[in-house]
Write a protein that holds these residues in place. Structure first.
Motif, PDB file in Angstrom:
ATOM      1  N   GLU A  14      28.690  36.006  39.851  1.00  0.00           N
ATOM      2  CA  GLU A  14      27.375  36.404  40.363  1.00  0.00           C
ATOM      3  C   GLU A  14      27.311  36.347  41.881  1.00  0.00           C
ATOM      4  OE1 GLU A  14      24.712  33.834  38.276  1.00  0.00           O
ATOM      5  OE2 GLU A  14      24.706  35.073  36.445  1.00  0.00           O
ATOM      6  N   ASP A  15      28.074  35.436  42.494  1.00  0.00           N
ATOM      7  CA  ASP A  15      28.079  35.335  43.949  1.00  0.00           C
ATOM      8  C   ASP A  15      28.719  36.561  44.612  1.00  0.00           C
ATOM      9  OD1 ASP A  15      26.703  32.970  44.095  1.00  0.00           O
ATOM     10  OD2 ASP A  15      28.483  31.709  44.197  1.00  0.00           O
ATOM     11  N   PHE A  16      29.430  37.357  43.823  1.00  0.00           N
ATOM     12  CA  PHE A  16      29.972  38.616  44.336  1.00  0.00           C
ATOM     13  C   PHE A  16      29.057  39.797  44.005  1.00  0.00           C
ATOM     14  CE2 PHE A  16      33.833  36.184  44.827  1.00  0.00           C
ATOM     15  CZ  PHE A  16      34.498  36.806  45.879  1.00  0.00           C
ATOM     16  N   GLY A  17      27.880  39.491  43.469  1.00  0.00           N
ATOM     17  CA  GLY A  17      26.919  40.539  43.151  1.00  0.00           C
ATOM     18  C   GLY A  17      27.153  41.218  41.827  1.00  0.00           C
TER      19      GLY A  17
ATOM     20  N   LEU B 149      45.336  26.196  43.163  1.00  0.00           N
ATOM     21  CA  LEU B 149      45.021  26.985  44.353  1.00  0.00           C
ATOM     22  C   LEU B 149      45.381  28.463  44.197  1.00  0.00           C
ATOM     23  CD1 LEU B 149      43.989  26.874  47.305  1.00  0.00           C
ATOM     24  CD2 LEU B 149      46.369  26.495  47.995  1.00  0.00           C
ATOM     25  N   ALA B 150      46.619  28.742  43.847  1.00  0.00           N
ATOM     26  CA  ALA B 150      47.079  30.132  43.793  1.00  0.00           C
ATOM     27  C   ALA B 150      46.356  30.933  42.724  1.00  0.00           C
ATOM     28  CB  ALA B 150      48.590  30.163  43.539  1.00  0.00           C
ATOM     29  N   SER B 151      46.124  30.331  41.559  1.00  0.00           N
ATOM     30  CA  SER B 151      45.472  31.056  40.467  1.00  0.00           C
ATOM     31  C   SER B 151      44.021  31.368  40.788  1.00  0.00           C
ATOM     32  CB  SER B 151      45.569  30.260  39.159  1.00  0.00           C
ATOM     33  OG  SER B 151      44.928  29.004  39.284  1.00  0.00           O
ATOM     34  N   VAL B 152      43.319  30.441  41.441  1.00  0.00           N
ATOM     35  CA  VAL B 152      41.928  30.699  41.821  1.00  0.00           C
ATOM     36  C   VAL B 152      41.877  31.746  42.933  1.00  0.00           C
ATOM     37  CG1 VAL B 152      39.755  29.683  42.619  1.00  0.00           C
ATOM     38  CG2 VAL B 152      41.284  28.351  41.157  1.00  0.00           C
ATOM     39  N   ASP B 153      42.838  31.696  43.852  1.00  0.00           N
ATOM     40  CA  ASP B 153      42.915  32.722  44.901  1.00  0.00           C
ATOM     41  C   ASP B 153      42.996  34.119  44.285  1.00  0.00           C
ATOM     42  OD1 ASP B 153      42.804  30.880  46.930  1.00  0.00           O
ATOM     43  OD2 ASP B 153      44.951  30.937  47.397  1.00  0.00           O
ATOM     44  N   LEU B 154      43.839  34.275  43.262  1.00  0.00           N
ATOM     45  CA  LEU B 154      43.996  35.577  42.608  1.00  0.00           C
ATOM     46  C   LEU B 154      42.696  36.041  41.972  1.00  0.00           C
ATOM     47  CD1 LEU B 154      47.511  35.169  40.917  1.00  0.00           C
ATOM     48  CD2 LEU B 154      46.928  36.643  42.858  1.00  0.00           C
ATOM     49  N   PHE B 155      41.980  35.101  41.361  1.00  0.00           N
ATOM     50  CA  PHE B 155      40.707  35.445  40.715  1.00  0.00           C
ATOM     51  C   PHE B 155      39.676  35.891  41.750  1.00  0.00           C
ATOM     52  CE2 PHE B 155      36.563  34.065  38.826  1.00  0.00           C
ATOM     53  CZ  PHE B 155      36.560  34.941  37.743  1.00  0.00           C
ATOM     54  N   ILE B 156      39.595  35.148  42.850  1.00  0.00           N
ATOM     55  CA  ILE B 156      38.662  35.501  43.924  1.00  0.00           C
ATOM     56  C   ILE B 156      39.028  36.863  44.522  1.00  0.00           C
ATOM     57  CG2 ILE B 156      37.924  34.879  46.259  1.00  0.00           C
ATOM     58  CD1 ILE B 156      36.558  33.189  44.210  1.00  0.00           C
TER      59      ILE B 156
ATOM     60  N   ILE C  85      37.076  44.283  43.050  1.00  0.00           N
ATOM     61  CA  ILE C  85      36.167  45.025  42.171  1.00  0.00           C
ATOM     62  C   ILE C  85      34.910  45.446  42.925  1.00  0.00           C
ATOM     63  CG2 ILE C  85      34.646  44.826  40.145  1.00  0.00           C
ATOM     64  CD1 ILE C  85      36.782  42.967  38.922  1.00  0.00           C
ATOM     65  N   THR C  86      34.383  44.543  43.736  1.00  0.00           N
ATOM     66  CA  THR C  86      33.109  44.804  44.418  1.00  0.00           C
ATOM     67  C   THR C  86      33.266  45.383  45.809  1.00  0.00           C
ATOM     68  OG1 THR C  86      33.076  42.543  45.301  1.00  0.00           O
ATOM     69  CG2 THR C  86      32.009  42.908  43.168  1.00  0.00           C
ATOM     70  N   GLN C  87      34.499  45.317  46.366  1.00  0.00           N
ATOM     71  CA  GLN C  87      34.730  45.726  47.753  1.00  0.00           C
ATOM     72  C   GLN C  87      33.864  44.916  48.721  1.00  0.00           C
ATOM     73  OE1 GLN C  87      37.184  48.116  48.747  1.00  0.00           O
ATOM     74  NE2 GLN C  87      37.730  47.598  46.634  1.00  0.00           N
ATOM     75  N   LYS C  88      33.636  43.653  48.373  1.00  0.00           N
ATOM     76  CA  LYS C  88      32.856  42.756  49.216  1.00  0.00           C
ATOM     77  C   LYS C  88      33.738  41.622  49.721  1.00  0.00           C
ATOM     78  CE  LYS C  88      28.337  43.514  47.028  1.00  0.00           C
ATOM     79  NZ  LYS C  88      27.200  42.871  46.323  1.00  0.00           N
ATOM     80  N   PRO C  89      33.446  41.094  50.920  1.00  0.00           N
ATOM     81  CA  PRO C  89      34.229  39.963  51.437  1.00  0.00           C
ATOM     82  C   PRO C  89      33.959  38.697  50.624  1.00  0.00           C
ATOM     83  CG  PRO C  89      32.342  40.379  52.852  1.00  0.00           C
ATOM     84  CD  PRO C  89      32.380  41.504  51.864  1.00  0.00           C
ATOM     85  N   VAL C  90      34.880  37.764  50.681  1.00  0.00           N
ATOM     86  CA  VAL C  90      34.719  36.492  49.974  1.00  0.00           C
ATOM     87  C   VAL C  90      33.611  35.685  50.642  1.00  0.00           C
ATOM     88  CG1 VAL C  90      35.847  34.338  49.315  1.00  0.00           C
ATOM     89  CG2 VAL C  90      37.158  36.488  49.319  1.00  0.00           C
ATOM     90  N   PRO C  91      32.617  35.233  49.889  1.00  0.00           N
ATOM     91  CA  PRO C  91      31.540  34.427  50.483  1.00  0.00           C
ATOM     92  C   PRO C  91      32.086  33.177  51.166  1.00  0.00           C
ATOM     93  CG  PRO C  91      30.941  35.137  48.270  1.00  0.00           C
ATOM     94  CD  PRO C  91      32.380  35.493  48.461  1.00  0.00           C
TER      95      PRO C  91
ATOM     96  N   ARG D 100      35.036  27.654  52.066  1.00  0.00           N
ATOM     97  CA  ARG D 100      34.905  26.214  52.305  1.00  0.00           C
ATOM     98  C   ARG D 100      35.441  25.421  51.106  1.00  0.00           C
ATOM     99  NH1 ARG D 100      32.731  22.962  55.875  1.00  0.00           N
ATOM    100  NH2 ARG D 100      31.905  20.919  55.266  1.00  0.00           N
ATOM    101  N   GLN D 101      35.130  25.861  49.900  1.00  0.00           N
ATOM    102  CA  GLN D 101      35.638  25.175  48.714  1.00  0.00           C
ATOM    103  C   GLN D 101      37.167  25.202  48.676  1.00  0.00           C
ATOM    104  OE1 GLN D 101      33.920  26.580  45.050  1.00  0.00           O
ATOM    105  NE2 GLN D 101      31.823  26.097  45.653  1.00  0.00           N
ATOM    106  N   ARG D 102      37.735  26.311  49.109  1.00  0.00           N
ATOM    107  CA  ARG D 102      39.202  26.415  49.144  1.00  0.00           C
ATOM    108  C   ARG D 102      39.768  25.415  50.143  1.00  0.00           C
ATOM    109  NH1 ARG D 102      43.720  28.667  51.450  1.00  0.00           N
ATOM    110  NH2 ARG D 102      45.154  29.696  49.979  1.00  0.00           N
TER     111      ARG D 102
END
Length: 435
Positions: A178-181, A255-262, A268-274, A279-281
């Motif tokens: 949802e944070d990616f819209g 770390l690496a697996s969450v990076d891939l998901f983000i 998909i959204t063509q939006k930058p990472v919030p 910060r969480q990373r």
């Protein structure tokens, strides 16, 4: 007894509990259902909707049509569920009940249940394990309930959640999406039905979870994201039926697996990472630096379902740990690639035998006996977790969940070292007195 494995019908029943206004039913004896009911109540500490067709010796031989008919009619009259999900057991599978035909007869005889969806899934408990039953139930719900559509709703995606994810895990994934819209249809969604909230009114069915109306619209989504290898068959079934493409994420821990998901969500959204996730990373990287000393060369023993074994095991190996014992419950294409010499399909007795010489055991609450006998600390993962509270709120995915695992395990190891030091001091004290 040292049980590691949970059966297919138990997994299938829990998947049905991820649907709003659902009532799972085990087609078998009352004892089969009672076992599952007690297990879920102890783990979630909630009221669990689970019914039985109450088969006995005579009905098992003669066939279960009358029992299924009576169960469906009674459940519908009392609870008015939107969905009745029926899982077979070893008893009725051995007999060979043709439940699909039974359901057609029930529909003909009882038009009053027309507005209730009836879904049957074959889950014999003499083969497979918990995640197999869960995966089969999700695939069958897709096959029966999802509608074909030529329309695509922009910004809508599907999330197929594996059985190894807690309510908190699914909630975290939902928030990330949802944070990616994006708007996510999650199947199954136990974060709504088994997250430990107090409802305003009592209802005998599930409260929360995936609404049937949303489930039917999964064919309109842009893409499907499946979490866990166990969800591959369901994702393929959805793509074949509706044409919605899918991506598999074998794990979202580390770390690496969450990076891939983000990165996938951003693509998909063509939006930058919030900035929130940047910060969480950074916090996870800092936690990895803080904890690395405790994990370097740490010998560990793991006992879990294949997808959970894969997620936790790979993350800890990335931190420097060494898996010297790995026990799982069922076959998976992931097992040959586990970062250890071998993976054994067995039970906790096997784990206890192989865990000697390790410094940490990771499995569910049934492993506490082995932990106590070996004097090795236990980090609880998976289901059931009946000797601790808050199991549904244990977070293990995303940057935050990965960080939580590191802190919790490190603190457990520190506590074990403190106990050893106290024991040394006590022994030294009494030795000096006797001297």
């Amino acid at each position: 007894m040292s049980p590691l494995k949970l059966s297919q019908p138990i997994g299938g029943a829990l998947a049905f509990m991820g649907i709003n206004r659902s009532m799972p039913v085990l087609h078998g004896s009352q004892g089969c259902t009672a076992f599952g009911l007690v297990l879920f109540v102890r783990h979630f500490r909630e009221m669990i909707p689970l019914q039985t067709t109450a088969m006995n010796e005579v009905t098992t031989i003669m066939g279960g049509l009358e029992n299924i008919e009576q169960a469906i009619v009674n459940i519908y009259k009392r609870a008015k569920p939107a969905l009745i999900g029926i899982c077979s057991t070893g008893l009725t599978e051995t007999k060979g009940d043709d439940v699909e035909s039974y359901l057609k007869v029930v529909r003909q005889r009882h038009p009053e249940v027309e507005d209730c969806q009836l879904v049957y899934v074959s889950t014999p408990d003499f083969v497979g394990a918990f995640q197999d039953g869960w995966g089969k139930a999700v695939s069958k719900m897709i096959e029966v309930l999802v509608e074909k559509s030529s329309e695509t709703v922009k910004g809508q995606i599907n999330i197929l959640a594996g059985s190894h994810l807690s309510a908190a895990d699914i909630e975290e994934i939902k928030e990330m999406v949802e944070d990616f819209g994006l708007r996510a249809i999650i199947l199954p969604d136990i974060s709504g039905s088994l997250d430990g909230h107090l409802p305003e009114d009592f209802t005998p069915t599930t409260i929360g979870g995936t609404p049937l109306e949303k489930l039917k619209e999964m064919g309109k989504s842009e893409v499907t994201i499946a979490i866990g290898e166990q969800m591959r068959a369901a994702a393929m079934a959805l793509e074949i039926k509706t044409g919605v493409p899918f991506f598999i994420f074998e794990r979202l821990t580390g770390l690496a697996s969450v990076d891939l998901f983000i990165e996938r969500l951003s693509s998909i959204t063509q939006k930058p990472v919030p900035n929130k996730y940047r910060r969480q990373r950074s916090q996870l990287v800092d936690a990895m630096l803080d904890c690395q000393f405790y994990f370097g060369g740490l010998p560990i023993a793991l006992g879990a379902e294949p997808d959970l074994l894969w997620a936790i095991g790979n993350f800890l190996v990335e931190m420097g740990a060494k898996i010297t014992a790995a026990i799982t419950t069922t076959e998976s294409v992931l097992l040959p690639n586990m970062p250890c010499e071998t993976v054994t399909i067995g039970d906790l007795e096997d784990l206890e035998t192989m865990a000697k010489g390790t410094e940490l055991i990771l499995t569910h609450s049934h492993g506490r006996g082995a932990s106590r006998r070996l004097g090795i600390p236990l980090y609880r993962i998976g289901l059931p977790m009946f000797d601790r509270v808050g199991a549904a709120h244990r977070l293990s995915v995303g940057y935050r969940g990965s960080r939580n695992i590191l802190f919790e395990i490190t603190n457990l190891l520190i506590e074990q070292e403190e106990k050893k030091e106290e024991e040394k001091e006590r022994t030294h004290f009494f030795t000096s007195l006797s001297g």
